[in-house]
Design an enzyme around this catalytic site. Structure first.
Site, PDB file in Angstrom:
ATOM      1  N   CYS A  31     -53.523  26.790  29.069  1.00 17.10           N
ATOM      2  CA  CYS A  31     -52.295  27.097  28.332  1.00 17.10           C
ATOM      3  C   CYS A  31     -51.906  25.831  27.571  1.00 17.10           C
ATOM      4  CB  CYS A  31     -51.181  27.488  29.296  1.00 17.10           C
ATOM      5  SG  CYS A  31     -49.525  27.501  28.562  1.00 17.10           S
TER       6      CYS A  31
ATOM      7  N   CYS B  12     -45.445  33.648  23.642  1.00 16.67           N
ATOM      8  CA  CYS B  12     -44.903  34.193  24.898  1.00 16.67           C
ATOM      9  C   CYS B  12     -43.380  34.157  24.813  1.00 16.67           C
ATOM     10  CB  CYS B  12     -45.445  33.423  26.086  1.00 16.67           C
ATOM     11  SG  CYS B  12     -45.381  31.626  25.919  1.00 16.67           S
TER      12      CYS B  12
ATOM     13  N   TYR C 222     -27.543  32.661  35.014  1.00 15.64           N
ATOM     14  CA  TYR C 222     -27.182  34.075  34.982  1.00 15.64           C
ATOM     15  C   TYR C 222     -26.101  34.329  36.051  1.00 15.64           C
ATOM     16  CZ  TYR C 222     -30.922  35.526  31.725  1.00 15.64           C
ATOM     17  OH  TYR C 222     -31.711  35.717  30.619  1.00 15.64           O
TER      18      TYR C 222
ATOM     19  N   ARG D 205     -35.255  33.082  42.829  1.00 18.21           N
ATOM     20  CA  ARG D 205     -35.594  32.028  41.867  1.00 18.21           C
ATOM     21  C   ARG D 205     -34.346  31.199  41.605  1.00 18.21           C
ATOM     22  NH1 ARG D 205     -39.331  32.670  36.432  1.00 18.21           N
ATOM     23  NH2 ARG D 205     -39.776  30.445  36.189  1.00 18.21           N
TER      24      ARG D 205
ATOM     25  N   LYS E 181     -50.054  16.163  24.138  1.00 17.00           N
ATOM     26  CA  LYS E 181     -50.817  17.299  23.608  1.00 17.00           C
ATOM     27  C   LYS E 181     -52.211  17.375  24.221  1.00 17.00           C
ATOM     28  CE  LYS E 181     -48.666  18.359  19.185  1.00 17.00           C
ATOM     29  NZ  LYS E 181     -48.878  18.492  17.720  1.00 17.00           N
TER      30      LYS E 181
END
Length: 641
Positions: free
Chosen positions: A343, A350, A176, A223, A430
């Protein structure tokens, strides 16, 4: 039971005393109004994470200005006084349960922006190519525009103080605007904002100064992408220099992240990337700064505890894990780490929802974004509920029905619960899927659900007659396309492979959807020579883009031969024949694994008929993703009343 003494220990960020070392990593909620005002729904979402014990609840990105680029519709904003009330409502909701609230601010997307105003071009640190269309070059921000943006951050800090915000985070990663100024790959300026590390950090330093002047004493975090993960992007070595300058500028905490738009899978790391996949980023910064550093990226509590113990991080920032289980910290504190809902890193509801402007949800937690609504409550009319099928939909239906006070019997024809999740969870990447099965089993046991495995229920079974309500979650059956000679005689179904069916050294996987592609990757990593054949022009085309990036890269690195646009016409004992753009091709293989997809297993549903006490859910209605089955089970159980 593992100890989490370090995660649960208090910490400090600047002037802020933090009760533990867990931060809710900033992630957008997509719950704002179209003009960027926060809503009661969003406040309830953040309140739940604070009530669950999270040390600092951090918001998703919040825009401070529209002077140099338009603000995306629905993105949270704090660029006017009219936006204070919504943010104040979040802060009040978080404070009401003893939490701390940090507001993440962004200078904008710059070259990464999706849309621009008519007649304008995107802005950036330099004349970079626009990510959305590399044929268009960005316009470098002028020094006057930089000064305006700095002033807007100061104004935003005043509003944040009025709203009761405890801390401010600066969005400086993912390429960004602030990241574009920090990085030589995007910053080729020759003025005071380009060239040396000090000059490239100058824009951020001026923003930090403006914030702290406008809101004295407020802690400011940053961040930071430590590794952009693309050729020419920033590496940990150069980022370390930036981190030192950020500390000098007054930053109180750095969240050590990785990735960029060029490496989007590291921005939203899927299960392929494994546990603690960015831990090295925090380690790299801890060696050069004295301010706290937070690790982030596929962190389980056990990973966070280990990093803190090793001195590789001071805080752990967890995003999707706290979406899946907002009570994570409280469960650790109570010695109930086994009850933390995992999760599964699928990104489906999400990240996936965010890409389409939909409120954040979760594949394994159907209550996410519905915190204002009534969840499971004791039923005024408790009944005997029979759930047929122990896959994700059936397990969630049984759990929810038991939470509502019903007496529940769950029947599964296999010897273990899990349904399609059980074989699908065999690859190491997984593992969290298997953890989810274990979690459901533990919850069902704690709720006194009677689980019957190895039992097949038919329409005339006495268990059906004795039930007041029946939730049917019988799942799906493999699709066997017509017209393929030798298909039934010479193939191993992909689920049978996952269950342990023997395969040879050379394996042809027929079907390049998610199931087939994951099987091909697992086989290749286990040393097999794998060919993956798909009739469509591309693999896993309905897969979320950020996950697919990693999958395709991993398949290539594992040496899987991929043939898209090829249709299997014949299977033999020595392989298969496929028809492709250049005609027929013979593919030699010791084993052919069929992964053509699935069909609803509707036999029992049809036999039971239209009885009002029968409630079909999940794949037996329409094959879909895990999250849809979970939602259907949850909704069906709640609807029983």
């Amino acid at each position: 039971m593992p100890s989490f003494d370090r995660i649960l220990a208090p910490g400090r960020i600047g002037s802020l005393e933090v009760p533990n070392r867990v931060l809710l990593a900033p992630m957008g909620t997509e719950m704002c109004t179209p003009d960027g005002r926060s809503t009661p729904r969003e406040a309830a979402y953040y309140r739940a994470r604070a009530a669950g014990g999270t040390g600092v609840v951090m918001s998703g990105i919040t825009a401070v200005q529209s002077d140099t680029e338009p603000i995306t519709q629905g993105l949270a904003r704090i660029d006017t006084d009219g936006h204070i009330a919504g943010i104040a409502a979040i802060a009040e909701a978080v404070h009401s349960v003893g939490g701390l609230f940090a507001l993440q601010l962004t200078a904008g997307l710059g070259r990464n922006i999706n849309t621009v105003r008519e007649g304008q071009v995107p802005v950036s640190a330099s004349d970079n190519t626009w990510f959305g269309d590399p044929s268009i070059r960005c316009r470098p921000l002028t020094t006057d525009e930089i000064a305006i943006i700095v002033r807007r951050f100061g104004e935003a800090a005043v509003r944040a103080r009025q709203a009761g915000v405890d801390m401010i985070d600066l969005h400086g990663h993912t390429g960004y605007v602030l990241d574009q100024f920090l990085s030589p790959v995007w910053n080729r300026r020759t003025d005071a904002y380009g060239g040396s590390v000090q000059n490239r950090v100058r824009f951020t330093a001026e923003i930090v100064a403006a914030i702290k002047e406008s809101y004295p004493g407020v802690p400011v975090s940053f961040r930071l992408s430590v590794d952009h993960r693309f050729e020419g992007g920033r590496t940990p070595a150069s980022t370390r220099e930036i981190a030192v300058e950020l500390e000098r500028a007054g930053i109180d905490l750095i969240i050590a992240d990785e990735g960029s738009y060029e490496a989007m899978d590291y921005v939203f790391p899927p299960y392929y990337l494994g546990d603690a996949c960015m831990a090295g980023a925090a380690t790299a910064l801890k060696e050069v700064v004295s301010i706290p550093v937070a690790a982030v990226g596929n962190l389980r509590p056990v990973d966070g505890e280990r990093l803190l113990e090793q001195g590789r991080a001071d805080f752990v920032a967890i995003g999707r894990g706290l979406i899946a289980d907002p009570d994570l910290v409280n469960k650790l504190r109570a010695g109930r780490s086994a009850d933390v809902r995992p999760c599964i890193r699928c990104n489906a509801y999400c990240t996936g929802n965010a890409f389409f402007g939909k409120p954040v949800e979760c594949a394994v937690n159907p209550a996410v974004s519905h915190e204002l609504e009534a969840g499971p409550v004791p039923s005024a009319n408790p009944r005997h509920v029979v759930v047929i099928g122990g896959g994700p939909g059936g397990m969630e239906a049984a759990r929810t029905a038991a939470l509502c006070g019903h007496t529940v019997d769950l029947y599964e024809q296999d010897e273990q619960l899990g349904g399609v999740l059980l074989p699908a969870a065999t690859p190491a990447f997984k593992r969290e899927l298997r953890s989810m099965i274990t979690w459901w089993e533990r919850q069902l046991a704690g709720l006194d659900v009677t689980v019957h495995t190895g039992v097949t229920i038919a329409a005339d079974s006495p268990e059906v007659a004795a039930a007041d309500e029946i939730i049917v979650a019988t799942g799906s059956v493999p699709l066997r396309p017509r017209g393929i000679e030798g298909l039934d005689e010479h193939t191993v179904d992909v689920l049978a492979f996952h269950r342990g069916a023997a395969v040879g050294k050379r394996v042809l996987v027929a079907g390049g959807g998610l199931s087939g592609a994951d099987a091909a990757l697992e086989l290749a990593r286990d040393g097999h020579r794998v060919t993956l054949v798909e009739v469509a022009p591309e693999l896993a085309r309905d897969m979320l883009m950020v996950n697919r990036v990693t999958l395709l890269r991993d398949l290539s690195e594992a040496g899987v031969r991929v043939l898209t646009g090829h249709r299997i016409t014949r299977v033999t004992a020595g392989g298969a024949v496929a028809e492709g753009p250049d005609g027929e091709v013979t593919l030699e293989a010791d084993t052919v694994v069929s992964a053509f997809g699935v069909l609803p297993a509707r036999s029992l549903v049809e036999q039971l008929g239209d009885s009002p006490k029968v409630h079909p859910i999940g794949d037996c209605v329409q094959p879909a993703k895990v999250g849809e089955a979970v939602r259907a089970g949850y909704a069906a159980a709640l609807a029983l009343g």
